[in-house]
Design a protein around this motif. Structure first.
Motif, PDB file in Angstrom:
ATOM      1  N   PRO A 213       0.844  -1.197   0.000  1.00  0.00           N
ATOM      2  CA  PRO A 213       0.000   0.000   0.000  1.00  0.00           C
ATOM      3  C   PRO A 213       0.878   1.245   0.000  1.00  0.00           C
ATOM      4  O   PRO A 213       2.079   1.173   0.297  1.00  0.00           O
ATOM      5  N   LEU A 214       0.301   2.366  -0.321  1.00  0.00           N
ATOM      6  CA  LEU A 214       1.069   3.608  -0.442  1.00  0.00           C
ATOM      7  C   LEU A 214       1.856   3.916   0.819  1.00  0.00           C
ATOM      8  O   LEU A 214       3.027   4.314   0.755  1.00  0.00           O
ATOM      9  N   ASN A 218       8.332   2.969  -0.191  1.00  0.00           N
ATOM     10  CA  ASN A 218       9.454   3.872   0.013  1.00  0.00           C
ATOM     11  C   ASN A 218       9.121   5.228  -0.608  1.00  0.00           C
ATOM     12  O   ASN A 218       8.692   5.288  -1.759  1.00  0.00           O
ATOM     13  N   PRO A 219       9.277   6.322   0.137  1.00  0.00           N
ATOM     14  CA  PRO A 219       8.966   7.642  -0.432  1.00  0.00           C
ATOM     15  C   PRO A 219       9.659   7.904  -1.765  1.00  0.00           C
ATOM     16  O   PRO A 219       9.119   8.614  -2.620  1.00  0.00           O
ATOM     17  N   ALA A 220      10.834   7.326  -1.954  1.00  0.00           N
ATOM     18  CA  ALA A 220      11.551   7.522  -3.216  1.00  0.00           C
ATOM     19  C   ALA A 220      10.851   6.833  -4.380  1.00  0.00           C
ATOM     20  O   ALA A 220      11.149   7.122  -5.545  1.00  0.00           O
ATOM     21  N   TYR A 222       7.610   7.023  -4.967  1.00  0.00           N
ATOM     22  CA  TYR A 222       6.329   7.659  -5.247  1.00  0.00           C
ATOM     23  C   TYR A 222       6.091   7.702  -6.754  1.00  0.00           C
ATOM     24  O   TYR A 222       6.948   8.106  -7.524  1.00  0.00           O
ATOM     25  N   GLY A 223       4.921   7.276  -7.154  1.00  0.00           N
ATOM     26  CA  GLY A 223       4.573   7.201  -8.565  1.00  0.00           C
ATOM     27  C   GLY A 223       4.632   5.793  -9.114  1.00  0.00           C
ATOM     28  O   GLY A 223       4.032   5.500 -10.155  1.00  0.00           O
ATOM     29  N   ARG A 224       5.344   4.892  -8.418  1.00  0.00           N
ATOM     30  CA  ARG A 224       5.368   3.503  -8.850  1.00  0.00           C
ATOM     31  C   ARG A 224       4.071   2.826  -8.387  1.00  0.00           C
ATOM     32  O   ARG A 224       3.420   3.266  -7.444  1.00  0.00           O
ATOM     33  N   ILE A 225       3.720   1.766  -9.065  1.00  0.00           N
ATOM     34  CA  ILE A 225       2.438   1.113  -8.813  1.00  0.00           C
ATOM     35  C   ILE A 225       2.388   0.555  -7.395  1.00  0.00           C
ATOM     36  O   ILE A 225       3.351  -0.051  -6.912  1.00  0.00           O
ATOM     37  N   ASN A 226       1.268   0.753  -6.734  1.00  0.00           N
ATOM     38  CA  ASN A 226       1.039   0.195  -5.402  1.00  0.00           C
ATOM     39  C   ASN A 226      -0.359  -0.423  -5.340  1.00  0.00           C
ATOM     40  O   ASN A 226      -1.106  -0.407  -6.329  1.00  0.00           O
ATOM     41  N   LYS A 227      -0.700  -0.940  -4.193  1.00  0.00           N
ATOM     42  CA  LYS A 227      -1.969  -1.648  -4.025  1.00  0.00           C
ATOM     43  C   LYS A 227      -3.160  -0.744  -4.313  1.00  0.00           C
ATOM     44  O   LYS A 227      -4.131  -1.167  -4.965  1.00  0.00           O
ATOM     45  N   GLY A 228      -3.109   0.489  -3.828  1.00  0.00           N
ATOM     46  CA  GLY A 228      -4.228   1.392  -4.042  1.00  0.00           C
ATOM     47  C   GLY A 228      -4.531   1.627  -5.511  1.00  0.00           C
ATOM     48  O   GLY A 228      -5.698   1.706  -5.916  1.00  0.00           O
ATOM     49  N   MET A 229      -3.493   1.748  -6.321  1.00  0.00           N
ATOM     50  CA  MET A 229      -3.693   1.947  -7.755  1.00  0.00           C
ATOM     51  C   MET A 229      -4.408   0.753  -8.373  1.00  0.00           C
ATOM     52  O   MET A 229      -5.287   0.915  -9.231  1.00  0.00           O
ATOM     53  N   THR A 310       0.450  20.397  -6.185  1.00  0.00           N
ATOM     54  CA  THR A 310       1.122  19.696  -5.089  1.00  0.00           C
ATOM     55  C   THR A 310       1.501  18.299  -5.571  1.00  0.00           C
ATOM     56  O   THR A 310       0.636  17.450  -5.770  1.00  0.00           O
ATOM     57  N   ARG A 311       2.765  18.089  -5.758  1.00  0.00           N
ATOM     58  CA  ARG A 311       3.237  16.867  -6.412  1.00  0.00           C
ATOM     59  C   ARG A 311       2.767  15.605  -5.701  1.00  0.00           C
ATOM     60  O   ARG A 311       2.323  14.648  -6.338  1.00  0.00           O
ATOM     61  N   LYS A 312       2.875  15.582  -4.405  1.00  0.00           N
ATOM     62  CA  LYS A 312       2.430  14.420  -3.641  1.00  0.00           C
ATOM     63  C   LYS A 312       1.373  14.873  -2.661  1.00  0.00           C
ATOM     64  O   LYS A 312       1.627  15.704  -1.791  1.00  0.00           O
ATOM     65  N   ASN A 313       0.166  14.335  -2.801  1.00  0.00           N
ATOM     66  CA  ASN A 313      -0.912  14.732  -1.899  1.00  0.00           C
ATOM     67  C   ASN A 313      -1.822  13.547  -1.611  1.00  0.00           C
ATOM     68  O   ASN A 313      -1.723  12.499  -2.263  1.00  0.00           O
TER      69      ASN A 313
END
Length: 593
Positions: A213-214, A218-220, A222-229, A310-313
């Motif tokens: 899950p998001l 790893n914060p680095a 961000y943008g890679r596929i995760n469970k929520g997507m 906001t890039r990450k929200n």
């Protein structure tokens, strides 16, 4: 057999996206191509960095519905650029050349349809995903990384199928096959729409099981596929499958074609329950929420506007990653304000925005005044549309000034050689742009491919179809309107009437989709899944002619900017490319094409 060769060529193209493959000699021999491809597979999957680069290349094709130069990016076709998916709808007019021109006027054929290159490109990426899942075990990546990245590839494969299905209906599912063996026979024909939706949903579940899950990512990364997507894509496609175009009353009764363009020939309410459950699964993660921040003295709807910068929200479920820049502002803004005015919103879209009190402009008590058409509107309007006298940074005066739309109307100033770039509608777009605090500067932002509001809206839509406008449905709409900056009113209803019927609430929800997601690539698909495109996309695309009077006031006159045609039933689905249909007598073309 031709399909095997085509898919093999697609994979060679995919590997060619890595720099190391560019120098390879082109051969006319298919066996030579396979040999070259095999050697490069060895190089790619024997090096961790190259292995991940091969995977990362697939991500570049996940934002095609909302990036402003998507057509050029996906086809490398100079001169065939248009702003975004919105420009293929009644919401917006770009420079108005092909493929938009042929599409809007109903002149497109299976040979020149705007989606032809999508068909080939998405199958290219599907095969690349299959390659990755098959070969990653041979890479030096750790076992955990192999599992995770294979999950990413599985999701990306499902995503590219979802893109194909949204355009074409049922398409050919190739499974895990890479089709590199010429001796293997293949039946080149389409799977049913139901089979495709069920496959995508199942693949999303499988990918979700292998991905974090998001909050555990790893914060680095961000943008890679995760469970929520994964869960969100599943929800999107199940909401579509439950919608009128696919759920009862199909556009064709042809027994061969109907299963390709319909999930169920008769209405099935249980599809809405599946859709509701899928949206609720994302909501229950507790990971995402409506992004809403306020600062001292901030304008209504500030949080909604700020979200896109906001890039990450907390609202973005699936972002399309970008490097910093001002390309969006350069595309949207008029020439006088440092842009090129690529995409001009229509009066059709402007009319969809209600008032600050939540009432439609045509409703009693809305306060709408046609002499001052832009006063007291839904705050989302001011953050989506550049209209006459809108405040925008002026490069000449170096301050925030009102823009004189009447001076930039196409055809008014014809001597400067820039007539083609002037507004065709009396408006410009500012959606997702940095436009309110001075000269726009480089933005380290991303675009929302899927955001949490879509899950809320999908759940509200599904529950309304099942049970009517329950308190839960009302609350979701009120929450979305509250974040948008609409006034609650003395009754706290944010402009909603009490006791709405299912049909009336359906209209409210659809209107919220229209204004909330304008310029995010939804309207084209929504009008089709709702089966309303034959109305909304089959009428004049209007503009607003602005004239300044001698006393300094303005008059406004709606005019026809462009006549549009929607041909029923054929334009509910894109045609499969002409060359693809010619490959097999079993590959059926969509109705009307």
């Amino acid at each position: 057999m031709k399909m095997i060769k085509q898919l093999t060529k697609y994979t060679a193209t995919g590997i060619a996206s890595l720099a190391m493959f560019v120098a390879c000699k082109k051969s006319d021999s298919f066996l030579d191509k396979r040999q070259t491809e095999s050697l490069n597979e060895q190089v790619v999957f024997s090096d961790s960095a190259k292995t991940l680069s091969f995977l990362t290349d697939m991500y570049a094709y996940t934002g095609q519905d909302l990036i402003h130069n998507r057509y050029t990016l996906i086809t490398s076709a100079v001169g065939n650029d248009y702003a975004c998916m919105e420009d293929m709808t009644s919401h917006s007019i770009s420079f108005y050349g092909d493929p938009q021109q042929s599409f809007i006027t109903g002149a497109s054929t299976a040979k020149n349809y705007f989606s032809n290159n999508y068909y080939k490109t998405y199958y290219l990426k599907i095969r690349a995903a299959n390659q990755y899942m098959k070969k990653v075990k041979q890479s030096p990546l750790s076992p955990a990384m192999q599992t995770r990245t294979a999950g990413e590839a599985r999701f990306l494969r499902a995503y590219f199928y979802s893109a194909l299905v949204r355009h074409f209906g049922g398409v050919m599912l190739v499974g895990d096959t890479i089709f590199s063996d010429l001796s293997t026979p293949i039946d080149y024909k389409r799977n049913t729409y139901k089979a495709c939706i069920d496959y995508i949903a199942d693949e999303c579940d499988k990918a979700a099981a292998d991905l974090p899950p998001l909050e555990q990512q790893n914060p680095a990364d961000y943008g890679r596929i995760n469970k929520g997507m994964c869960l969100a894509l599943k929800a999107r496609m199940l909401v579509a499958a439950a919608s009128p175009l696919y759920n009862g009353n199909p556009i064709t009764t042809d027994p061969a074609l109907q299963p390709l363009v319909s999930y169920s020939a008769t209405y099935d309410e249980s599809l809405w329950r599946k859709a509701a459950d899928a949206c609720k699964a994302v909501m229950n993660l507790g990971t995402y929420q409506l992004f809403d921040i306020q600062t001292t003295g901030s304008r209504p709807g500030y949080g909604w506007w700020k979200m896109f910068l906001t890039r990450k929200n907390v609202e973005y479920i699936m972002p399309y990653m970008l490097v910093g820049g001002t390309s969006l502002e350069g595309a949207w803004f008029p020439i006088s304000r440092g842009g090129s005015g690529w995409s001009t919103p229509t009066q059709n879209l402007v009319d969809a925005f209600g008032m600050a009190n939540g009432k439609a402009t045509s409703s009693p008590g809305s306060g709408y005044d046609p002499n001052f058409p832009y006063a007291n509107r839904d705050p989302r309007f001011y953050n989506t549309i550049i209209y006459n006298q809108a405040i925008l940074y002026n490069n000449s005066t170096k301050k925030m000034d009102p823009i004189d739309i009447y001076k930039t109307w196409q055809g008014v100033l014809t001597s400067d050689g820039l007539q083609q770039y002037k507004t065709k509608t009396g408006y410009y777009s500012r959606k997702m742009a940095n436009d309110s605090t001075g000269a726009y500067t480089s933005q380290n932002r991303v675009y929302p491919v899927i955001r949490y509001t879509e899950m809320l809206m999908g759940y509200a839509e599904a529950m309304n179809e099942i049970s009517g406008p329950t308190a839960e449905v009302y609350q979701i709409v009120k929450d979305i309107r509250k974040r948008a900056g609409i006034l609650p009113g003395t009754d706290g209803m944010y402009g909603l009437d009490a006791g709405l019927s299912k049909e009336a609430m359906r209209g409210v929800i659809r209107n919220e989709y229209e204004v909330e997601f304008a310029y995010e690539g939804h309207w084209y698909y929504d009008t089709r899944r709702w089966k309303t495109a034959e109305v909304t996309e089959n009428r004049a695309m209007q503009g607003m002619m602005v004239t300044k009077q001698q006393d300094g006031t303005f008059t406004y006159q709606a005019i026809t900017a462009l006549s549009a045609v929607f041909l029923y039933p054929k334009m509910y689905f894109c045609p499969l490319p002409f060359d693809e249909v010619n490959k097999s007598r079993d590959l059926l073309q969509n109705p009307g094409w």
